[in-house]
Design a protein around this motif. Sequence first.
Motif, PDB file in Angstrom:
ATOM      1  N   ASP A   1       0.831  -1.204   0.000  1.00 58.07           N
ATOM      2  CA  ASP A   1       0.000   0.000   0.000  1.00 58.07           C
ATOM      3  C   ASP A   1       0.868   1.258   0.000  1.00 58.07           C
ATOM      4  N   LEU A   2       1.976   1.196   0.734  1.00 58.69           N
ATOM      5  CA  LEU A   2       2.903   2.331   0.772  1.00 58.69           C
ATOM      6  C   LEU A   2       3.521   2.562  -0.607  1.00 58.69           C
ATOM      7  N   VAL A   3       4.010   1.500  -1.232  1.00 56.31           N
ATOM      8  CA  VAL A   3       4.624   1.652  -2.556  1.00 56.31           C
ATOM      9  C   VAL A   3       3.597   2.161  -3.554  1.00 56.31           C
ATOM     10  N   ASP A   4       2.376   1.651  -3.495  1.00 55.37           N
ATOM     11  CA  ASP A   4       1.328   2.144  -4.395  1.00 55.37           C
ATOM     12  C   ASP A   4       1.067   3.625  -4.174  1.00 55.37           C
ATOM     13  N   LEU A   5       1.039   4.052  -2.921  1.00 56.23           N
ATOM     14  CA  LEU A   5       0.821   5.461  -2.605  1.00 56.23           C
ATOM     15  C   LEU A   5       1.938   6.323  -3.195  1.00 56.23           C
ATOM     16  N   VAL A   6       3.158   5.892  -3.014  1.00 57.81           N
ATOM     17  CA  VAL A   6       4.292   6.660  -3.528  1.00 57.81           C
ATOM     18  C   VAL A   6       4.257   6.742  -5.055  1.00 57.81           C
ATOM     19  N   PHE A   7       3.896   5.639  -5.702  1.00 52.08           N
ATOM     20  CA  PHE A   7       3.884   5.621  -7.169  1.00 52.08           C
ATOM     21  C   PHE A   7       2.671   6.340  -7.750  1.00 52.08           C
ATOM     22  N   ARG A   8       1.725   6.742  -6.921  1.00 53.00           N
ATOM     23  CA  ARG A   8       0.638   7.596  -7.412  1.00 53.00           C
ATOM     24  C   ARG A   8       1.034   9.063  -7.476  1.00 53.00           C
ATOM     25  N   GLN A   9       2.174   9.400  -6.924  1.00 55.43           N
ATOM     26  CA  GLN A   9       2.619  10.794  -6.917  1.00 55.43           C
ATOM     27  C   GLN A   9       3.326  11.118  -8.235  1.00 55.43           C
ATOM     28  N   PRO A  10       2.963  12.225  -8.891  1.00 57.77           N
ATOM     29  CA  PRO A  10       3.583  12.567 -10.177  1.00 57.77           C
ATOM     30  C   PRO A  10       5.103  12.707 -10.096  1.00 57.77           C
ATOM     31  N   ALA A  11       5.615  13.123  -8.944  1.00 56.33           N
ATOM     32  CA  ALA A  11       7.055  13.327  -8.820  1.00 56.33           C
ATOM     33  C   ALA A  11       7.843  12.031  -9.004  1.00 56.33           C
ATOM     34  N   THR A  12       7.219  10.884  -8.707  1.00 52.20           N
ATOM     35  CA  THR A  12       7.938   9.620  -8.810  1.00 52.20           C
ATOM     36  C   THR A  12       8.311   9.306 -10.247  1.00 52.20           C
ATOM     37  N   ALA A  13       7.362   9.399 -11.158  1.00 49.98           N
ATOM     38  CA  ALA A  13       7.644   9.093 -12.559  1.00 49.98           C
ATOM     39  C   ALA A  13       8.702  10.036 -13.111  1.00 49.98           C
ATOM     40  N   ALA A  14       8.604  11.312 -12.796  1.00 45.04           N
ATOM     41  CA  ALA A  14       9.585  12.278 -13.302  1.00 45.04           C
ATOM     42  C   ALA A  14      10.975  11.997 -12.731  1.00 45.04           C
ATOM     43  N   PHE A  15      11.045  11.643 -11.461  1.00 43.15           N
ATOM     44  CA  PHE A  15      12.336  11.344 -10.833  1.00 43.15           C
ATOM     45  C   PHE A  15      12.991  10.137 -11.497  1.00 43.15           C
TER      46      PHE A  15
ATOM     47  N   GLN B   1       9.087  15.350 -18.887  1.00 38.59           N
ATOM     48  CA  GLN B   1       7.661  15.290 -18.535  1.00 38.59           C
ATOM     49  C   GLN B   1       6.855  14.403 -19.479  1.00 38.59           C
ATOM     50  N   PRO B   2       7.066  14.469 -20.800  1.00 39.31           N
ATOM     51  CA  PRO B   2       6.328  13.527 -21.664  1.00 39.31           C
ATOM     52  C   PRO B   2       6.670  12.064 -21.367  1.00 39.31           C
ATOM     53  N   LEU B   3       7.937  11.782 -21.075  1.00 42.02           N
ATOM     54  CA  LEU B   3       8.296  10.403 -20.734  1.00 42.02           C
ATOM     55  C   LEU B   3       7.690   9.991 -19.396  1.00 42.02           C
ATOM     56  N   ALA B   4       7.630  10.929 -18.453  1.00 37.20           N
ATOM     57  CA  ALA B   4       6.999  10.626 -17.165  1.00 37.20           C
ATOM     58  C   ALA B   4       5.521  10.296 -17.362  1.00 37.20           C
ATOM     59  N   THR B   5       4.867  11.044 -18.218  1.00 33.36           N
ATOM     60  CA  THR B   5       3.464  10.759 -18.533  1.00 33.36           C
ATOM     61  C   THR B   5       3.325   9.380 -19.166  1.00 33.36           C
ATOM     62  N   LEU B   6       4.230   9.065 -20.082  1.00 31.10           N
ATOM     63  CA  LEU B   6       4.208   7.755 -20.722  1.00 31.10           C
ATOM     64  C   LEU B   6       4.439   6.645 -19.702  1.00 31.10           C
ATOM     65  N   LEU B   7       5.344   6.875 -18.754  1.00 33.32           N
ATOM     66  CA  LEU B   7       5.624   5.865 -17.735  1.00 33.32           C
ATOM     67  C   LEU B   7       4.381   5.570 -16.916  1.00 33.32           C
ATOM     68  N   VAL B   8       3.641   6.613 -16.537  1.00 31.42           N
ATOM     69  CA  VAL B   8       2.407   6.422 -15.775  1.00 31.42           C
ATOM     70  C   VAL B   8       1.363   5.714 -16.633  1.00 31.42           C
ATOM     71  N   GLN B   9       1.225   6.161 -17.889  1.00 31.93           N
ATOM     72  CA  GLN B   9       0.245   5.542 -18.786  1.00 31.93           C
ATOM     73  C   GLN B   9       0.563   4.082 -19.063  1.00 31.93           C
ATOM     74  N   SER B  10       1.840   3.746 -18.976  1.00 34.53           N
ATOM     75  CA  SER B  10       2.279   2.365 -19.210  1.00 34.53           C
ATOM     76  C   SER B  10       2.266   1.534 -17.939  1.00 34.53           C
ATOM     77  N   ASN B  11       1.646   2.062 -16.888  1.00 34.39           N
ATOM     78  CA  ASN B  11       1.530   1.350 -15.617  1.00 34.39           C
ATOM     79  C   ASN B  11       2.899   1.034 -15.027  1.00 34.39           C
ATOM     80  N   TYR B  12       3.853   1.934 -15.271  1.00 35.23           N
ATOM     81  CA  TYR B  12       5.224   1.842 -14.760  1.00 35.23           C
ATOM     82  C   TYR B  12       6.024   0.693 -15.370  1.00 35.23           C
ATOM     83  N   GLU B  13       5.629   0.260 -16.562  1.00 36.27           N
ATOM     84  CA  GLU B  13       6.486  -0.623 -17.345  1.00 36.27           C
ATOM     85  C   GLU B  13       7.591   0.239 -17.949  1.00 36.27           C
TER      86      GLU B  13
END
Length: 575
Positions: A309-323, A347-359
């Motif tokens: 649950d903690l990891v899921d919470l952290v990965f819901r934050q936009p800063a994670t994908a960008a980092f 930022q576009p790659l971060a958006t793609l990472l989120v859209q790809s479910n972090y694949e």
Amino acid sequence: MERRAFLSQNAAVLAAPLGAKAAAGAGGPGPAGPTAASPFANKTLPPRLNSTASTLAPYTGAWGLDQAAHLLRRCLFGPTRGEMQAAAASSLTAVLDGLLAAPAPPAKPLNVSTADTTVAIGQTWVGQPFDQTLEGARRTSLRDWWLGQQLGQATSLSEKMTLFWHNHFVVEFGDINSAQYGYEYVRLLRQYALGNIRQLAKAVTITPAMLRYLNGNASTASAPNENYGRELLELFTLGKGPLIGAGNYTTYTEADVQAAAKVLTGWRDDATTVAGYFTASRHDTSTKQFSSAFGNAKIAPNGASEYQDLVDLVFRQPATAAFLVRKLYRWFVYYVIDAQIESDIIQPLATLLVQSNYEVAPVLRALLGSQHFFDAATVGCFIKSPLDFTLGVCRQFELVFPPASSVVAQYGMWEYLYSLGTVQQQPLGDPPNVAGWAAYYQTPQYHELWINAVTLPRRNQATDLLLGTSGYTRNGFTIKADLVAWVQALPPATAQDPNLVIAEFARLMVPIALTANQLAFLKNALIPGLPDFEWTAEWNQFLATPTVAAKRNAVASKLSAMARALAGLAEYQLS
């Protein structure tokens, strides 16, 4: 060990005189301590590369040997001429498909020490009970085996990404004191190397190596340990933003670290099963409150699943994908990220990472297949890491290593490669602290830190030896570049022309075009003061009598002199 020493390193590096700590790495194959940066190294970040293509649009330009070589240099440890040519004869799409395909898992590391009487030579020690008296031999086997996987890599990103995750989710083999834990950690990184980052984060959180390294195995409800919770937020996912208040780093707060620590209580490591396990009686069962940085979220009591649950919470934050994307960008492209790169690439790659479910694979495909990646400004713009450098010379000249049937000799040569990386200040399995190797985070020098008064001579010594006529001998085997055979594999008209021979070496060994003066310098190393036809005549004489040692040695010594001169150029340090 002070695992967070990286927080104060920058000021010391900038202030110290050249070579102030040089003696730390000058005495043999043991770990080489960090030395002061050169006085010529960056004192401030340089301007961004003068790129004309800061866009993630798919690359549609020319595709040939130069473009294939650039891609493979960043994705492999030293691509061979054959790999470059095969990629050039294919298409960018097909090459990316191959790079992003995960190979089959490798066989387990083997025992090569007579001290380990519990396992026969050539059999794996993985799965055997822990024995402190055998730990040193098994740890040596582990790191040598890992070097062997990198050396024998397929045309896949798997090994480069396994090392990337090692530098990201850091543990230090010397600290965890368990080769079994170390093997399970490396197996996990390789399993997820091209897969789902969020799942990797969950798995690494409770892998026994990490539980031991960051003291998660000692964290209880009455005494929550903050180490892993802090690194999860600061180094593994969100990253620190600007300090905007006492204990408030924009992306998280000190209170969030404390809440994360409570979530992670109750986990321990089992040396018998080589796994993490949960003890409910040691777990904090309160509801964990997070700050406004997390939308004031709460994690309800959820026992052994709470860490997920903690990891899921952290990965819901936009800063994670960008980092995460910034770290990938600095690993594969360049270290300067200005406002334009942030907006057009990160930022576009971060958006793609989120859209790809972090694949991670879709992000790597987009980045490595982009106009930006193939822009001329990104070619040859950063310094090879020690592992890239050491493995690169071995792979590019296809040095022949002992076969698997001579396992002691095989592992011994891999150990030699490990020692070369270590004296160049990149010991595989033991980054200097929890942040990884400084060349990937230490602003403003970044990869310039790989070159200093200790490491540059070590690099030159390695290429002089491996490209020389003697090579390195151990356990009755010798490794050295067979430069004569390498030239024989060239088209006959190329092999007998000294200018074309030098051009082929340069195309393989350096990522950017050499000047006319540099090419003249190399030709003088090959045929000192002689006209071109002298090389042609000598080469043809060798071909006419290839079994005559004197004829072979004559061309071999000339090729060695030229190759070592080329390896001594600054351009050879670049990727």
